[in-house]
Design an enzyme around this catalytic site. Structure first.
Site, PDB file in Angstrom:
ATOM      1  N   ILE A   1     -21.886  31.385 -17.406  1.00 13.24           N
ATOM      2  CA  ILE A   1     -21.660  31.108 -15.972  1.00 13.24           C
ATOM      3  C   ILE A   1     -20.168  30.924 -15.670  1.00 13.24           C
ATOM      4  O   ILE A   1     -19.762  30.907 -14.514  1.00 13.24           O
ATOM      5  CB  ILE A   1     -22.432  29.862 -15.516  1.00 13.24           C
ATOM      6  CG1 ILE A   1     -22.080  28.672 -16.410  1.00 13.24           C
ATOM      7  CG2 ILE A   1     -23.931  30.109 -15.513  1.00 13.24           C
ATOM      8  CD1 ILE A   1     -22.088  27.382 -15.722  1.00 13.24           C
TER       9      ILE A   1
ATOM     10  N   ARG B   1     -26.107  30.615 -26.028  1.00 13.50           N
ATOM     11  CA  ARG B   1     -26.466  30.419 -27.423  1.00 13.50           C
ATOM     12  C   ARG B   1     -27.594  31.376 -27.829  1.00 13.50           C
ATOM     13  O   ARG B   1     -28.349  31.839 -26.974  1.00 13.50           O
ATOM     14  CB  ARG B   1     -26.948  28.970 -27.645  1.00 13.50           C
ATOM     15  CG  ARG B   1     -25.848  27.931 -27.457  1.00 13.50           C
ATOM     16  CD  ARG B   1     -26.420  26.522 -27.591  1.00 13.50           C
ATOM     17  NE  ARG B   1     -27.251  26.153 -26.443  1.00 13.50           N
ATOM     18  CZ  ARG B   1     -28.287  25.312 -26.537  1.00 13.50           C
ATOM     19  NH1 ARG B   1     -28.657  24.829 -27.704  1.00 13.50           N
ATOM     20  NH2 ARG B   1     -28.986  24.989 -25.455  1.00 13.50           N
TER      21      ARG B   1
ATOM     22  N   LYS C   1     -22.933  17.000  -9.237  1.00 13.98           N
ATOM     23  CA  LYS C   1     -24.206  17.329  -8.580  1.00 13.98           C
ATOM     24  C   LYS C   1     -24.136  17.069  -7.073  1.00 13.98           C
ATOM     25  O   LYS C   1     -24.722  17.809  -6.283  1.00 13.98           O
ATOM     26  CB  LYS C   1     -25.355  16.552  -9.232  1.00 13.98           C
ATOM     27  CG  LYS C   1     -25.745  17.099 -10.592  1.00 13.98           C
ATOM     28  CD  LYS C   1     -26.219  18.559 -10.515  1.00 13.98           C
ATOM     29  CE  LYS C   1     -26.718  19.068 -11.839  1.00 13.98           C
ATOM     30  NZ  LYS C   1     -27.169  20.490 -11.773  1.00 13.98           N
TER      31      LYS C   1
ATOM     32  N   ASP D   1     -28.720  32.283 -21.755  1.00 10.16           N
ATOM     33  CA  ASP D   1     -27.878  31.169 -22.210  1.00 10.16           C
ATOM     34  C   ASP D   1     -26.691  31.764 -22.962  1.00 10.16           C
ATOM     35  O   ASP D   1     -26.629  32.980 -23.172  1.00 10.16           O
ATOM     36  CB  ASP D   1     -28.691  30.214 -23.108  1.00 10.16           C
ATOM     37  CG  ASP D   1     -28.158  28.778 -23.056  1.00 10.16           C
ATOM     38  OD1 ASP D   1     -28.898  27.871 -22.656  1.00 10.16           O
ATOM     39  OD2 ASP D   1     -26.958  28.591 -23.386  1.00 10.16           O
TER      40      ASP D   1
ATOM     41  N   GLY E   1     -30.799  28.443 -20.005  1.00 10.18           N
ATOM     42  CA  GLY E   1     -32.218  28.550 -20.333  1.00 10.18           C
ATOM     43  C   GLY E   1     -32.660  27.808 -21.584  1.00 10.18           C
ATOM     44  O   GLY E   1     -33.856  27.556 -21.769  1.00 10.18           O
ATOM     45  N   LEU E   2     -31.723  27.448 -22.451  1.00  8.55           N
ATOM     46  CA  LEU E   2     -32.133  26.774 -23.697  1.00  8.55           C
ATOM     47  C   LEU E   2     -31.999  25.256 -23.596  1.00  8.55           C
ATOM     48  O   LEU E   2     -32.091  24.540 -24.586  1.00  8.55           O
ATOM     49  CB  LEU E   2     -31.312  27.303 -24.879  1.00  8.55           C
ATOM     50  CG  LEU E   2     -31.524  28.805 -25.179  1.00  8.55           C
ATOM     51  CD1 LEU E   2     -30.666  29.238 -26.374  1.00  8.55           C
ATOM     52  CD2 LEU E   2     -33.000  29.111 -25.432  1.00  8.55           C
TER      53      LEU E   2
ATOM     54  N   TYR F   1     -21.124  13.906 -14.095  1.00 10.69           N
ATOM     55  CA  TYR F   1     -22.404  14.604 -13.855  1.00 10.69           C
ATOM     56  C   TYR F   1     -22.855  14.389 -12.405  1.00 10.69           C
ATOM     57  O   TYR F   1     -23.143  15.335 -11.678  1.00 10.69           O
ATOM     58  CB  TYR F   1     -23.427  14.051 -14.825  1.00 10.69           C
ATOM     59  CG  TYR F   1     -24.853  14.510 -14.644  1.00 10.69           C
ATOM     60  CD1 TYR F   1     -25.870  13.590 -14.394  1.00 10.69           C
ATOM     61  CD2 TYR F   1     -25.205  15.856 -14.753  1.00 10.69           C
ATOM     62  CE1 TYR F   1     -27.190  14.001 -14.269  1.00 10.69           C
ATOM     63  CE2 TYR F   1     -26.514  16.264 -14.627  1.00 10.69           C
ATOM     64  CZ  TYR F   1     -27.503  15.331 -14.384  1.00 10.69           C
ATOM     65  OH  TYR F   1     -28.813  15.738 -14.253  1.00 10.69           O
TER      66      TYR F   1
HETATM   67  C1  VAH Z   1     -29.889  12.473 -17.565  1.00 11.61           C
HETATM   68  N1  VAH Z   1     -32.069  13.445 -18.023  1.00 11.61           N
HETATM   69  O1  VAH Z   1     -30.348  11.425 -18.001  1.00 11.61           O
HETATM   70  C2  VAH Z   1     -30.864  13.581 -17.204  1.00 11.61           C
HETATM   71  C3  VAH Z   1     -31.281  13.453 -15.772  1.00 11.61           C
HETATM   72  C4  VAH Z   1     -32.088  11.970 -14.014  1.00 11.61           C
HETATM   73  C5  VAH Z   1     -31.438  12.019 -15.305  1.00 11.61           C
HETATM   74  O2  VAH Z   1     -30.465  14.154 -14.944  1.00 11.61           O
HETATM   75  O3  VAH Z   1     -28.678  12.674 -17.424  1.00 11.61           O
END
Ligand code: VAH
Length: 397
Positions: free
Chosen positions: A107, A90, A199, A88, A63-64, A195
């Site tokens: 999480i 924090r 995803k 969160d 959330g933060l 990342y």
């Molecule tokens: C990033 N702001 O740059 C994030 C986002 C679409 C990009 O997921 O990693």
């Protein structure tokens, strides 16, 4: 009739039974257990469906980060302050702590999540905990834990307790071999960041849990999100947030991407509205569980030109960050979001001119600048080097 001993034998028998023509139909295996953690068939940890009275009871993880506080404020206006819990690992700043329910949630601690969901009778969960693109590349093992193991915990808790689950995905879920201009919902996804990989995993696992266990999983691939009153979280698109702060504070900005790097972008208000709209969409309207959403697509050069219309002395320079540039060069340049517009009526409000006016007004307001409207343009009457971080004098043209 041989005795069926294990779940895998049940599934195998179903998939192979003559009654199931698996070449044409997906086997409805939902009743084979309520979640992967349900061990003995009779030990049913599956919560009864909490009838949502006239509102969901919401938990927001992570959330933060850049979006959590804005989402909480937006949902509290819709469902009531006490029905939206921000969480969160924090401690929140005072103004956030006193703006509505805030609790600790980790999480990576499955039992902590289950306790929160049961004790607060949560019915909707927005899962925002994640390490973003650039910061994830700097700490791959932590990104793998948070973005993948954390997701698994959230999927299991959401399934066992009948939650409606939102998990954001991103333009970063595509890679250099994906079509880039435009990028459709369904195409090859071979991202080159932890990342992006996490995803894609979230999208596939969420859809698996939907088809296997009946989880009401919903997912939007966000463009780069531009927020006024929250800091971005160490991503590749962060330049498009920082430029406004620097333009109004000292009239110049050093960009860490090349001038012609085109990326899909969206103002935070559109992002939060899209998130609520897809969560409120009737299930029968959803032909997919993961949708691209789009608003605009621009380069740092085009963004700077729009800022210059209001701050004529503004100067942009470029000092390219090789890591972020390589990530950006592997991402979509433009999103095709026609399925979201067709299925649940998605429509963005903010294009580039509206974005720039809104962001400059926000950042300008704390330097005493007049609000920008269509016929008001700022012009500094000073040499920026002598501005000391503030524009000295303005007049309306
Ligand atoms: C990033 N702001 O740059 C994030 C986002 C679409 C990009 O997921 O990693």
């Amino acid at each position: 009739m041989p005795v069926i001993r294990t779940l895998s034998q049940v599934v195998r028998r179903m998939l192979l039974s003559p009654a199931c023509d698996c070449r044409t139909s997906v086997v409805p295996t939902r009743f084979l257990g309520f979640s992967p953690r349900q061990i003995p068939a009779d030990a049913n940890f599956h919560s009864i469906s909490v009838t949502e009275t006239d509102h969901p009871c919401v938990l927001i993880t992570g959330g933060l980060g850049q979006l959590g506080v804005g989402l909480a404020n937006f949902l509290r206006k819709r469902f009531g302050k006490d029905n939206v819990i921000l969480s969160d690992i924090r401690k929140p700043p005072n103004h956030i702590f006193h703006s509505g329910p805030f609790i600790y949630s980790d999480i990576l601690d499955y039992k902590n999540l289950r306790e929160i969901v049961v004790n607060n009778r949560i019915t909707w969960l927005f899962h925002y905990s994640a390490l973003l693109s650039a910061v994830g590349e700097a700490n791959v093992s932590l990104a793998r834990d948070v973005n993948i193991t954390g997701l698994h915990n959230v999927l299991d808790v959401a399934t066992e307790h009948n939650l409606r689950l939102f998990v954001p995905s991103t333009i970063g879920a595509f890679g250099p071999t994906s079509p880039r201009n435009p990028t459709p919902d369904l195409c090859i996804q071979r991202p080159r960041t932890i990342y992006g990989v996490s995803k894609v995993h979230a999208e596939l696992m969420g859809e698996y849990y939907h088809y296997r266990y009946g989880l009401d999983f919903r997912c939007l691939r966000y463009p780069g999100i531009i927020s006024a009153d929250s800091q971005p979280g160490g991503g590749t698109t962060d330049y498009a947030v920082q430029i406004f702060h620097d333009a109004t504070k000292n009239g110049k900005f050093e960009c860490n991407l090349k001038p012609n790097t085109r990326l899909p972008m969206m103002y935070i208000d559109d992002c939060l509205r899209a998130t609520l709209e897809v969560m409120e969409a009737p299930e029968k309207s959803l032909s997919m569980r993961t949708y691209n959403i789009n608003a605009m697509s621009f380069t740092p050069k085009e963004l700077a030109q729009e800022v210059l219309k209001h701050v004529p002395e503004f100067q942009i320079t470029y000092n390219v960050d090789a890591v972020r540039q390589a990530i950006a060069d592997s991402w979509p340049m433009n999103f095709d979001d026609s399925n979201a517009r067709k299925d649940w009526g998605w429509k963005h409000d903010f294009d580039l001119p509206e974005l720039v006016t809104t962001m400059l007004n926000f950042h300008g307001s704390d330097t005493g600048l007049p609000k920008l409207t269509e016929n008001i343009k700022w012009k500094s009457a000073c040499n920026l080097d002598s501005c000391q971080g503030k524009m000295i004098k303005f007049f309306m043209l």
